[in-house]
Design an enzyme around this catalytic site. Structure first.
Site, mmCIF file in Angstrom:
data_model
loop_
_atom_site.group_PDB
_atom_site.id
_atom_site.type_symbol
_atom_site.label_atom_id
_atom_site.label_comp_id
_atom_site.label_asym_id
_atom_site.label_seq_id
_atom_site.Cartn_x
_atom_site.Cartn_y
_atom_site.Cartn_z
ATOM 1 N N CYS A 2 0.822 -0.973 0.101
ATOM 2 C CA CYS A 2 -0.065 -0.153 0.068
ATOM 3 C C CYS A 2 0.949 1.264 0.004
ATOM 4 O O CYS A 2 2.057 1.118 0.440
ATOM 5 C CB CYS A 2 -1.041 -0.011 1.217
ATOM 6 N N ARG A 27 4.016 -0.607 -4.710
ATOM 7 C CA ARG A 27 3.809 -1.060 -3.263
ATOM 8 C C ARG A 27 2.436 -1.777 -3.419
ATOM 9 O O ARG A 27 2.028 -2.347 -2.331
ATOM 10 C CB ARG A 27 3.702 0.181 -2.152
ATOM 11 N N TRP A 74 -2.663 -2.762 -1.904
ATOM 12 C CA TRP A 74 -2.342 -4.049 -1.883
ATOM 13 C C TRP A 74 -3.368 -4.846 -0.800
ATOM 14 O O TRP A 74 -3.337 -4.573 0.490
ATOM 15 C CB TRP A 74 -0.857 -4.394 -1.304
ATOM 16 N N ASN A 102 -1.994 2.056 5.542
ATOM 17 C CA ASN A 102 -0.965 1.134 5.221
ATOM 18 C C ASN A 102 -0.729 0.308 6.174
ATOM 19 O O ASN A 102 -0.130 0.826 7.259
ATOM 20 C CB ASN A 102 0.450 1.694 4.499
ATOM 21 N N GLY A 103 -0.865 -0.778 6.355
ATOM 22 C CA GLY A 103 -0.791 -1.940 7.705
ATOM 23 C C GLY A 103 -1.942 -2.670 7.756
ATOM 24 O O GLY A 103 -2.744 -2.878 6.952
ATOM 25 N N GLU A 485 18.010 -17.761 -6.997
ATOM 26 C CA GLU A 485 17.361 -16.577 -7.650
ATOM 27 C C GLU A 485 16.837 -16.560 -8.978
ATOM 28 O O GLU A 485 15.668 -15.835 -9.349
ATOM 29 C CB GLU A 485 18.585 -15.352 -7.528
ATOM 30 N N LYS A 489 13.046 -15.498 -10.056
ATOM 31 C CA LYS A 489 12.712 -14.394 -10.992
ATOM 32 C C LYS A 489 11.823 -14.837 -11.926
ATOM 33 O O LYS A 489 10.559 -14.228 -12.358
ATOM 34 C CB LYS A 489 14.021 -13.837 -11.681
ATOM 35 N N GLU A 492 8.151 -15.290 -10.370
ATOM 36 C CA GLU A 492 7.542 -14.268 -9.929
ATOM 37 C C GLU A 492 6.944 -13.217 -10.999
ATOM 38 O O GLU A 492 5.733 -12.760 -10.902
ATOM 39 C CB GLU A 492 8.269 -13.259 -8.879
ATOM 40 N N HIS A 508 18.314 -36.718 -6.219
ATOM 41 C CA HIS A 508 17.355 -37.066 -5.067
ATOM 42 C C HIS A 508 15.976 -36.624 -5.239
ATOM 43 O O HIS A 508 15.384 -36.287 -3.973
ATOM 44 C CB HIS A 508 17.946 -36.472 -3.856
ATOM 45 N N LYS A 607 6.112 -4.953 -3.881
ATOM 46 C CA LYS A 607 7.574 -4.790 -3.704
ATOM 47 C C LYS A 607 7.886 -4.766 -2.064
ATOM 48 O O LYS A 607 9.031 -5.193 -1.789
ATOM 49 C CB LYS A 607 8.109 -3.452 -4.428
#
Ligand code: G6P
Length: 612
Positions: A2, A27, A74, A102-103, A485, A489, A492, A508, A607
């Site tokens: 947010c 955000r 968000w 926001n929260g 990583e 990438k 996402e 395995h 983000k």
């Protein structure tokens, strides 16, 4: 998570709010909304979807006034609908208040039940709406919005960055912070309030970061900050240390590609002033720990999330290799609630691009509470984690806007390589061995530029990968975190299932997934374990699995085994991750592009994750 923007001053607020929201859209992008005060009239506009939808709405029906607040969401409580979009409204007519938040308010259900019992009708499913009704009830027909907000805050459990306006107080914005970031922008005859400085930078470079427990009152001419325990505060004024253009897209199609291509410069900036060739080491200004104290450290714990966690894992390999110091890497969200045994000689290091990730902040606070020295590696100057750690290292990578982190990762790995040399050199690492790493780091930016030249090859490999349903990423030693990583990438931003594994683990389990439709991506530059990796690639080929490899240029053996060979320059092993990750970032970018995905705003993600 947010984004909040507020403005009060001599200009029309809504264009400033909308431009600020566009900068904070990373955000969250489930809905957007604003409220402005046109004298004593409050105008509210809100829409599900991107900021673009709100802009169209405001273009059709202007929201006038020189004071306003806005929000990009968000979703946590309630789906992305117009009614759940912020601002939320409490009270009626001239007694209304508008709130953006926001929260998470953890006790909202109990508060809501109490308000409903009083006859208040709720219009949304959000936790935020209770705040609007509580403030409206406190405000009544008075003009003391500041006091009303301060009386409501103790009733809220959870986290918040808040901005509040009311027609009863024209030109006034009240903000409050507990756990979610807020920064005040100090202009001439105007003030701003935002979740991060990128929304403020086009207007002023002078900022004051709010601390937890602080409440601010802004008018065009004045601002006052109060702490709920300490009373009136004299704020520390900081300067934003990057140019506002740094957060612009320029000629690039996406922030992600812009940030990938910036990496030669950002790695250079991370090293600037820190490499000491004459001593074969690196130095940091902000560690606040003397070499003597650092020598007493017997164990390092890294705590981080997401891409920063992968950088931390690279740090573990580097520090163990160069400094022979035991390192453990923890998921911050696990570490903060575990009973992890730490002794007096343990140093806790948190790593966070944003410096605001709730779990990483929680891990830092837990370590501090136990009395351990804490350090942080952060990108955002003045962020909560940067301020609360005992010392730290900034990345100097400039604003990272793309939700998928790229340039922050290479800057973090650069800093961790320098840290490993620093820790090594105050122990047993010899001058010539330290110098080799320092020289390799100096040379890396140029080599990064060379990697960009293979983009046409990467696009070819991406065309193959884009058809797959699933992919495996594998690497040994320092390249295992790089493989993780690469897999992150890809998943996402392209929504293609991908898993990262240490190459040796392949036998395995993951080998069972190999078939002609499942590509394996091997991170395999030449190094001490190269022959073993070649053997593993043979095993994949024997099962007719397609192979994409990242290897040292001129490596004929690897080339022969690969359907797509992506060459990177030959460099010492310790700096290879900085090169090897770049083809993986580009691979993910082009797969997502070919699959038509929204690269800078992947579904369901944000983000800066300021909720647990
Ligand atoms: C989110 C972002 C990731 C990032 C992670 C940790 O999940 O989408 O890109 O790596 O948070 O963020 P931090 O700011 O703490 O590095």
């Amino acid at each position: 998570m947010c984004g909040i923007v507020g403005y009060t001053g001599r200009h029309e607020a809504s264009p400033i709010l909308l431009a600020g929201l566009r900068r904070l859209e990373y955000r969250g992008y489930d809905s957007a909304g604003l409220a402005t005060l046109d004298g004593r009239r409050m105008v509210v506009r809100k829409k599900a979807g991107r900021v673009r939808a709100l802009e169209e709405n405001v273009a059709a029906e202007p929201a006038k006034g020189g004071c306003g607040i806005s929000h990009t969401r968000w979703a946590t409580h309630g789906p992305a609908t117009d009614s759940n979009a912020h601002p939320h409204i409490g009270g009626e007519g001239p007694d209304q208040v508008a709130v953006v938040h926001n929260g998470v308010i953890e006790n909202y259900a109990a508060l809501r039940r109490g308000l409903e019992a009083e006859g208040i009708v709720f219009r949304s499913q959000t936790d935020t709406e209770v705040i609007a009704h509580l403030i409206a009830r406190e405000l009544g027909d008075s003009s003391d919005l500041f006091g009303a907000v301060q009386r409501v805050l103790p009733k809220l459990e959870g986290t918040y960055g808040l901005a509040v306006i009311s027609p009863r107080c024209p030109g006034e914005i009240v903000g409050a912070r507990l756990g979610s970031p807020l920064v005040v922008g100090l202009g001439e005859g105007e003030h701003l309030l935002a979740s991060d400085p990128s929304a403020i930078a086009p207007h002023t470079q002078r900022v004051a970061f709010l601390q937890d427990g602080e409440v601010v009152r802004l008018t065009p001419e004045d601002f006052q900050i109060f702490h709920r325990e300490a009373g009136s505060i004299t704020p520390r004024i900081d300067r934003i240390d990057w140019h506002p253009d740094a957060a612009e897209l320029g000629n690039n199609a996406h922030y992600m590609i812009k940030e990938i291509k910036e990496q030669a410069n950002t790695v250079r900036d991370a090293c600037r002033g820190r490499l000491r060739k004459s001593e074969g080491t690196a130095h940091f200004g902000g560690l606040n720990l003397s070499p003597r104290k650092l020598r007493q450290v017997k164990r390092v714990i890294f705590a981080a999330c997401g891409t920063s966690w992968h950088a931390a894992l690279t740090g573990e390999y580097l520090i163990e290799r160069l400094a022979h110091l035991p390192v453990e890497v923890e998921y911050a969200g696990e570490f903060r609630y575990r009973n992890a045994p730490l002794d007096n000689s343990t140093l806790v290091f948190v790593i966070s691009q944003s410096g605001e990730t709730a779990d990483t902040l929680g891990a830092l606070r837990e370590a501090k509470r136990q009395g351990h020295p804490t350090l942080a590696i952060c990108n955002v100057v003045g962020s909560t984690i940067a301020r609360e750690a005992d010392g730290g290292i900034y990345l100097h990578a400039g604003p990272e806007i793309g939700v998928a982190s790229t340039k922050a990762f290479t800057a973090q790995v650069t800093v961790l390589t320098m840290l490993a040399v620093h820790l090594g050199r105050i122990r047993h690492l010899s001058f010539p061995d330290g110098l080799k790493v320092v020289e390799a780091l100096e040379a890396i930016p140029e080599k990064i530029e060379e990697v960009f030249k293979i983009e046409p090859l990467i696009i070819k490999a991406a065309e193959k990968l884009a058809e797959a349903k699933s992919a495996l990423f594998m690497g040994r030693d320092l390249h295992f975190p790089v493989a993780l990583e690469g897999a992150l990438k890809l998943k996402e931003i392209s929504y293609l299932h991908a898993e990262g594994y240490p190459t040796a683990e392949m036998k395995h389990g993951p080998l069972a997934l190999i078939d002609p439709e499942t590509p394996s991506i091997f991170v395999a530059p030449r190094g001490s374990l190269h022959a073993k990796t070649l053997g593993n690639i043979e095993e994949v080929r024997a099962r007719r699995g397609p192979v994409i490899s990242i290897g040292t240029e001129g490596d004929q053996d690897l080339m022969r085994l690969s359907d797509y060979f992506l060459p990177i320059p030959d460099m010492p092993e310790v700096v290879q991750p900085l090169l090897a990750v770049i083809p993986l970032q580009l691979l993910a970018y082009h797969v997502a592009r070919l699959r038509g995905c929204d690269i800078d705003k992947p579904r369901n993600l944000a983000k800066s994750v300021t909720v647990e």
